[in-house]
Design a protein around this motif. Sequence first.
Motif, PDB file in Angstrom:
ATOM      1  N   THR A 171     -10.463  -7.336  -0.471  1.00 46.29           N
ATOM      2  CA  THR A 171     -11.688  -7.221  -1.261  1.00 46.29           C
ATOM      3  C   THR A 171     -12.330  -5.839  -1.238  1.00 46.29           C
ATOM      4  N   ARG A 172     -12.264  -5.134  -0.103  1.00 46.14           N
ATOM      5  CA  ARG A 172     -13.030  -3.902   0.039  1.00 46.14           C
ATOM      6  C   ARG A 172     -12.136  -2.716   0.391  1.00 46.14           C
ATOM      7  N   ARG A 173     -12.388  -1.607  -0.307  1.00 39.76           N
ATOM      8  CA  ARG A 173     -11.642  -0.382  -0.061  1.00 39.76           C
ATOM      9  C   ARG A 173     -11.836   0.094   1.373  1.00 39.76           C
ATOM     10  N   SER A 174     -13.019  -0.092   1.913  1.00 43.74           N
ATOM     11  CA  SER A 174     -13.303   0.384   3.269  1.00 43.74           C
ATOM     12  C   SER A 174     -12.387  -0.267   4.295  1.00 43.74           C
ATOM     13  N   LEU A 175     -11.981  -1.518   4.058  1.00 40.08           N
ATOM     14  CA  LEU A 175     -11.082  -2.186   5.003  1.00 40.08           C
ATOM     15  C   LEU A 175      -9.734  -1.482   5.041  1.00 40.08           C
ATOM     16  N   TYR A 176      -9.222  -1.122   3.881  1.00 39.38           N
ATOM     17  CA  TYR A 176      -7.904  -0.482   3.824  1.00 39.38           C
ATOM     18  C   TYR A 176      -7.949   0.995   4.173  1.00 39.38           C
ATOM     19  N   ASP A 177      -9.153   1.540   4.242  1.00 40.59           N
ATOM     20  CA  ASP A 177      -9.323   2.909   4.737  1.00 40.59           C
ATOM     21  C   ASP A 177      -9.507   2.938   6.251  1.00 40.59           C
ATOM     22  N   SER A 178      -9.627   1.765   6.858  1.00 40.15           N
ATOM     23  CA  SER A 178      -9.895   1.673   8.292  1.00 40.15           C
ATOM     24  C   SER A 178      -8.612   1.863   9.093  1.00 40.15           C
ATOM     25  N   ALA A 229      -3.805  -2.751  13.209  1.00 39.10           N
ATOM     26  CA  ALA A 229      -3.771  -4.142  13.663  1.00 39.10           C
ATOM     27  C   ALA A 229      -3.059  -5.075  12.693  1.00 39.10           C
ATOM     28  N   ALA A 230      -2.949  -4.673  11.426  1.00 38.15           N
ATOM     29  CA  ALA A 230      -2.434  -5.570  10.388  1.00 38.15           C
ATOM     30  C   ALA A 230      -1.163  -4.979   9.777  1.00 38.15           C
ATOM     31  N   PRO A 231       0.007  -5.363  10.273  1.00 40.62           N
ATOM     32  CA  PRO A 231       1.257  -4.813   9.742  1.00 40.62           C
ATOM     33  C   PRO A 231       1.514  -5.190   8.290  1.00 40.62           C
ATOM     34  N   PHE A 232       0.748  -6.141   7.793  1.00 38.98           N
ATOM     35  CA  PHE A 232       0.892  -6.613   6.421  1.00 38.98           C
ATOM     36  C   PHE A 232      -0.063  -5.925   5.451  1.00 38.98           C
ATOM     37  N   ALA A 233      -0.918  -5.028   5.942  1.00 40.96           N
ATOM     38  CA  ALA A 233      -1.982  -4.455   5.115  1.00 40.96           C
ATOM     39  C   ALA A 233      -1.436  -3.716   3.898  1.00 40.96           C
ATOM     40  N   ALA A 234      -0.469  -2.842   4.108  1.00 40.41           N
ATOM     41  CA  ALA A 234       0.049  -2.032   3.002  1.00 40.41           C
ATOM     42  C   ALA A 234       0.712  -2.904   1.942  1.00 40.41           C
ATOM     43  N   MET A 235       1.502  -3.898   2.365  1.00 41.40           N
ATOM     44  CA  MET A 235       2.167  -4.781   1.408  1.00 41.40           C
ATOM     45  C   MET A 235       1.154  -5.596   0.619  1.00 41.40           C
ATOM     46  N   THR A 236       0.095  -6.054   1.293  1.00 42.33           N
ATOM     47  CA  THR A 236      -0.954  -6.812   0.614  1.00 42.33           C
ATOM     48  C   THR A 236      -1.635  -5.967  -0.451  1.00 42.33           C
ATOM     49  N   LEU A 237      -2.027  -4.759  -0.106  1.00 43.54           N
ATOM     50  CA  LEU A 237      -2.717  -3.887  -1.054  1.00 43.54           C
ATOM     51  C   LEU A 237      -1.811  -3.555  -2.234  1.00 43.54           C
ATOM     52  N   THR A 238      -0.545  -3.283  -1.968  1.00 45.52           N
ATOM     53  CA  THR A 238       0.406  -3.000  -3.048  1.00 45.52           C
ATOM     54  C   THR A 238       0.511  -4.173  -4.001  1.00 45.52           C
ATOM     55  N   ALA A 239       0.602  -5.381  -3.450  1.00 42.89           N
ATOM     56  CA  ALA A 239       0.737  -6.574  -4.288  1.00 42.89           C
ATOM     57  C   ALA A 239      -0.496  -6.777  -5.156  1.00 42.89           C
ATOM     58  N   ILE A 240      -1.673  -6.611  -4.582  1.00 43.55           N
ATOM     59  CA  ILE A 240      -2.910  -6.806  -5.341  1.00 43.55           C
ATOM     60  C   ILE A 240      -3.044  -5.768  -6.438  1.00 43.55           C
ATOM     61  N   GLU A 241      -2.784  -4.514  -6.106  1.00 43.64           N
ATOM     62  CA  GLU A 241      -2.986  -3.451  -7.080  1.00 43.64           C
ATOM     63  C   GLU A 241      -1.918  -3.437  -8.171  1.00 43.64           C
ATOM     64  N   SER A 242      -0.774  -4.090  -7.925  1.00 40.85           N
ATOM     65  CA  SER A 242       0.277  -4.121  -8.940  1.00 40.85           C
ATOM     66  C   SER A 242       0.254  -5.396  -9.772  1.00 40.85           C
TER      67      SER A 242
END
Length: 441
Positions: free
Chosen positions: A348-355, A361-374
């Motif tokens: 939901t928030r850009r600040s989370l993915y900038d953290s 802590a979240a090995p899935f963060a990059a894949m999640t963001l890629t999926a949402i943005e694509s």
Amino acid sequence: MNRTMRALLGATALCAAGGIASAQENVTLTIATVNNGDMIRMQGLTQDFTAQHPNITLEWVTLEENVLRQRVTTDIATQGGQYDILTIGNYEVPIWAAQNWLVPLNDMPESFEPDDLLEPVADALSVDGTLYASPFYAESAMVMYRTDLAEAASVTIPDSPTWTDIRTAAEAMTDQANGVYGICLRGKAGWGENMAFLTAMANSYGARWFDMEWNPQFDSPEWTEAATDYVDMMTQFGPPGASNNGFNENLSLFQQGQCGIWIDATVAASFVTNPTDSTVADSVGFAQFPNKEGVDNHGNWLWTWSLAIPASSQNQDAAKEFIAWATSRGYSELVAQEQGWAAAPPGTRRSLYDSAEYQEAAPFAAMTLTAIESANTSQSSVQETPYSGGQFVAIPEFQGIGTAVGQQFSAALAGQGDVQQALNNAQQLTQREISRAGYPK
């Protein structure tokens, strides 16, 4: 009764202006929500909110997904006024906002920070630039798989797999004698249950729900191939009773080590990697939602469970206070403090993915963001469509049509008829209902 109201109430059958309270008044907020893990976690942390707002009491109505949708749809369409806050998705928001059934989220507390919301998510919850719901978490879909089982079976799931890759790996991982099933997919009937997954899968095969003249397309070769492969994989490599399994049931199976591959919402990643709840937390890999060879579409969906205020609420100011708390950057930090950064509501928030703490802590963060943005919700198929919506068709009638179609595929998965019969029935009932609703308009 207008067309949208008739469609929504008709959907429930087919599936089986408020005042403002002052800050000083004692207020009880009735919140209708879904029984997903993130929502349960939020309920457990609300002492933080009530400590800051001692005049506000919270009452929870926590329901299974299909039941929640039926009840809140009926309530808002009739202006019943049972709830002050609704948990709804980006399917409902534009339809209900257009009917003036939702309160615009203007004049929110400063802590809300709307500019921090990820643009695709905020856009999905806005009408003409006005936000009508605030995302609690957002998701796309991806592959989650057991790295230990893949290694033992000498199979590789690439970051961008095809359905052939998935089938090969599912077959190799299956060990039914020891209660390990190669693949777990949604089978429970519902427009937001099995049809969310099956629509995304069909999109990845090049299928579409309707052509440009609103003719149903279940008689197309793309739908036939997608549905056949789905039932075939689940029959051979899936768990028993799969026609009763939705998101929560498959989550439990995966956490207990009984699934080799689970393809579902990205929000599940924090639950399958949490060692407190998952027996396989240290052996989970992630990949994009699969595509069919030769089809340039991974079928990524976009969904957000969001909090909205019905216009019938008499406690709109208090409801805004709660929504600002529950969907804020501060709430994510509270979750991180109590349960670790990996448990923070995702998407939901850009600040989370900038953290840096969250990324670590979240090995899935990059894949999640890629999926949402694509995710392309305006054009979910490689074929031209007259609708938007991604894993759903963004028309009021889809609640009923989608669930009725879902019942056909759930029956086929249960062995109550074959795939071709399910496709024929889906074609006929969809044609009947879409014609009855007057499409094309």
